[in-house]
Structure formats: structure tokens, C-alpha cells
Design a protein around this motif. Sequence first.
Motif, PDB file in Angstrom:
ATOM      1  N   VAL A   1       7.954  -0.099  -3.147  1.00 17.22           N
ATOM      2  CA  VAL A   1       8.548  -0.789  -1.996  1.00 17.22           C
ATOM      3  C   VAL A   1       7.947  -0.254  -0.702  1.00 17.22           C
ATOM      4  O   VAL A   1       7.587  -1.021   0.212  1.00 17.22           O
ATOM      5  CB  VAL A   1      10.084  -0.616  -1.992  1.00 17.22           C
ATOM      6  CG1 VAL A   1      10.678  -1.090  -0.667  1.00 17.22           C
ATOM      7  CG2 VAL A   1      10.709  -1.375  -3.148  1.00 17.22           C
ATOM      8  N   GLY A   2       7.806   1.075  -0.585  1.00 14.14           N
ATOM      9  CA  GLY A   2       7.223   1.672   0.613  1.00 14.14           C
ATOM     10  C   GLY A   2       5.772   1.273   0.811  1.00 14.14           C
ATOM     11  O   GLY A   2       5.338   1.003   1.940  1.00 14.14           O
ATOM     12  N   TYR A   3       5.021   1.236  -0.269  1.00 20.10           N
ATOM     13  CA  TYR A   3       3.611   0.814  -0.227  1.00 20.10           C
ATOM     14  C   TYR A   3       3.504  -0.617   0.304  1.00 20.10           C
ATOM     15  O   TYR A   3       2.707  -0.912   1.211  1.00 20.10           O
ATOM     16  CB  TYR A   3       3.035   0.939  -1.640  1.00 20.10           C
ATOM     17  CG  TYR A   3       1.815   0.107  -1.965  1.00 20.10           C
ATOM     18  CD1 TYR A   3       0.537   0.545  -1.622  1.00 20.10           C
ATOM     19  CD2 TYR A   3       1.940  -1.103  -2.652  1.00 20.10           C
ATOM     20  CE1 TYR A   3      -0.584  -0.223  -1.943  1.00 20.10           C
ATOM     21  CE2 TYR A   3       0.829  -1.869  -2.982  1.00 20.10           C
ATOM     22  CZ  TYR A   3      -0.427  -1.426  -2.630  1.00 20.10           C
ATOM     23  OH  TYR A   3      -1.532  -2.171  -2.951  1.00 20.10           O
ATOM     24  N   ARG A   4       4.324  -1.510  -0.252  1.00 22.14           N
ATOM     25  CA  ARG A   4       4.277  -2.901   0.183  1.00 22.14           C
ATOM     26  C   ARG A   4       4.741  -3.058   1.633  1.00 22.14           C
ATOM     27  O   ARG A   4       4.218  -3.896   2.377  1.00 22.14           O
ATOM     28  CB  ARG A   4       5.134  -3.754  -0.748  1.00 22.14           C
ATOM     29  CG  ARG A   4       4.499  -3.950  -2.135  1.00 22.14           C
ATOM     30  CD  ARG A   4       5.459  -4.572  -3.124  1.00 22.14           C
ATOM     31  NE  ARG A   4       4.792  -4.928  -4.384  1.00 22.14           N
ATOM     32  CZ  ARG A   4       5.424  -5.067  -5.535  1.00 22.14           C
ATOM     33  NH1 ARG A   4       6.747  -4.912  -5.597  1.00 22.14           N
ATOM     34  NH2 ARG A   4       4.750  -5.384  -6.625  1.00 22.14           N
ATOM     35  N   ALA A   5       5.714  -2.251   2.025  1.00 23.10           N
ATOM     36  CA  ALA A   5       6.206  -2.321   3.405  1.00 23.10           C
ATOM     37  C   ALA A   5       5.109  -1.935   4.393  1.00 23.10           C
ATOM     38  O   ALA A   5       4.964  -2.557   5.450  1.00 23.10           O
ATOM     39  CB  ALA A   5       7.415  -1.408   3.575  1.00 23.10           C
ATOM     40  N   ALA A   6       4.320  -0.910   4.066  1.00 23.93           N
ATOM     41  CA  ALA A   6       3.236  -0.488   4.952  1.00 23.93           C
ATOM     42  C   ALA A   6       2.181  -1.573   5.085  1.00 23.93           C
ATOM     43  O   ALA A   6       1.648  -1.818   6.175  1.00 23.93           O
ATOM     44  CB  ALA A   6       2.601   0.799   4.425  1.00 23.93           C
ATOM     45  N   LEU A   7       1.872  -2.255   3.969  1.00 16.92           N
ATOM     46  CA  LEU A   7       0.909  -3.353   4.029  1.00 16.92           C
ATOM     47  C   LEU A   7       1.443  -4.484   4.900  1.00 16.92           C
ATOM     48  O   LEU A   7       0.710  -5.049   5.731  1.00 16.92           O
ATOM     49  CB  LEU A   7       0.601  -3.870   2.621  1.00 16.92           C
ATOM     50  CG  LEU A   7      -0.071  -2.898   1.649  1.00 16.92           C
ATOM     51  CD1 LEU A   7      -0.301  -3.579   0.298  1.00 16.92           C
ATOM     52  CD2 LEU A   7      -1.394  -2.374   2.206  1.00 16.92           C
TER      53      LEU A   7
END
Length: 348
Positions: free
Chosen positions: A192-198
Motif C-alpha cells: 500500500v505504501g509503495y503504491r501510495a508513493a507512486l
Amino acid sequence: MRDVALRAGVSVKTVSRVFNDDPHVLPETRDRVSDALAQLNYTPNMLARTFRDGRSPVIGVAVPSISDPFFASIVGGVEQVASRHDMSVVVTSLGGEGAHEEGRVESLLKRQLGALVMAPTADDQGYLARWAGKLPLVFVDRPPRGLDADCFVEDDEGGARAATAHLVGRGHRRIAFIGNSTSASTTASRLVGYRAALAEAGLPADEELVQLSSLTSGGALRAVQRLEALEAAPTALFSSDAETTMALVPALVGRRLAITAFGDFPMAAMLSPALTVVDQDPASLGRLAAERAVARLDGPLESPAQHVTLPVRLLERSSCRSPQDLVELFPWTVPDGGGRVVWESPRP
């Protein structure tokens, strides 16, 4: 103790007071009891000791793997607290999959525990509901499912978002995610954090860049090969946990990829280039969980559960290069220091 009391000509309570070094015992009485203790080779039965509510002074710890440095540090933190309270610790490994969790935990709980500290692996911990009123249950690293209980976790989503954003800031637009199954709440939150940064950077979430279940060296190599075979291969990757990262190291030798990883581990700072990591504090997780367990042993079990998220921090080393400045990740041996803090979660 009755035998010691009979030989010394005192009461059992006096023997207990001498053994616990009560300063109010007369010197001559202490000498008689000490002589009797020595003559009978008396040793205390620690399992017979109890807290005021009758619970055993033994903390059980259940983690996925005691060979994993992260979980070994959690166990070490529990042991520090247990030692201060003159308690014992019993440890069991649950395995990486959740299939064995219930049987192994139930077996541990039957050993007259006073409390349980646990990093769950199964999808549901509802089976522990019948134990919740009998002893403190405290969860670490991963919150329980199907049960409301004390838990101490870390900022998985925030740390992954910061690590991915760090790569974006270096100019990368194709960033892969490699980790184990999202059945682990830690992996799910980090994804979720990875996708949020993108999303925050206006970059598309390409699901071809997400590679899961690659904990073995062979699995890691296959994941990297699949990424390389894409029409638009990534220039960087985020590894979601230390075990995955350690499996990735052999697969990344000679490849031009910038890397960030969640979780530091021995030798991460000694690789060349040294790995930029989201640094955790597993020993603190263990200590906080054990302290909460001890507090519940001496207090009511019915008080509201605590849900605490500990901060993490991003340690910048040299594994994050711009796409124009990537070097081969070889030979992974040159020291590079301890890194510097470039981001940290807000304090709770």
C-alpha cells in the motif's frame, strides 16, 4: 522448604524470607537457615512461583522464525524484560506459512504460561479468544485478526512510501516491488505504501512490476529475470523485507538496479554498494510487548487493548543511484559506513 525449615528450627515463611534476602531476619537465624539450605542442596522451583493472581512467571514467545535476525531481536527484547522481572522465556517457531500456527501456539499455551508474545502468521487468530481471559496475549510486528488484543507494530506503510519516494526522487520512474505473500499484513501494508508513493508522484501502478512469493534465492532470481524480460524493465526496486533482500543479493550481482529495502540486517551496510534501508527497532518491539504483558500480569486482564505503531526511519546509503549513474552491484564486499537518517515516522 518444609525440610529446610524443620532442620533450621524455623517456619517455612522464615526460610522464604532468608532465601529472598529479607533484611529483617536476625543474623543467627539467617545463618541457621543458610546452613540448612546448603546441607540439603536446596534449589527453588521457579515454575512454582506465581504472581498475585496465580499466573506462572513464564512468557511464551511465538515468532515465524528464530533464525531470522529481526525476530531473534524481538525475542532478545522480551528476554531483557523477563530477566528484570525474574521470569523465564519459552520460544517456538511458527514457520513462514500460517498452516502450523494454531497447533504450535496451542501446544505452547498448555505449558503453564503466564503470558504470550506473538508475531502471527495465520489469517485468523480468533482461536485464541478462549485464552484471552486467562493470560495476557500481546502481538508484535503484525496485528491479530479475529481478536482484539494488545499489539505493537511498526509504520510499515509509511516506511515503504518513504523508501519508494526516495527512488522517485533519484529520477526513477519504473520501480519494482519484490516481497513475500500479501497474506502477511506487513507485506500488504508495505505494498500500500509503495503504491501510495507512486500515486503521489503521478506514476502509474504497473502490476507487472509487483513480484510476490520470492523468499528463496531461486525465487528471487526468477523474479528479477521476469522483471528484466518486461518491455519496459525497471531501473529500481523496493524489497519489502530483510529475508527477501537477503535472498535477492545473489540475484542482483552484476545487475544495474537502484535498491531500497525494508528492514536492515547484518552486512547490509557492508555490501557494495551498501543498501539503503528502512531501519526498524525489533528489540524495542519485544521490550514493549513484554512490559505490557508483565503489567497485565499484575493488573486486570479486562482493560482496553493497546494498539501502538512505532516509528521507522530511512537510512540512506549508496544503493540508490539515478538511472544515469547506475553501477554494477558487484562484488558486494566494500564497507560503506552506517548511513544517515533522511526520513523518520512522526512520533505517536
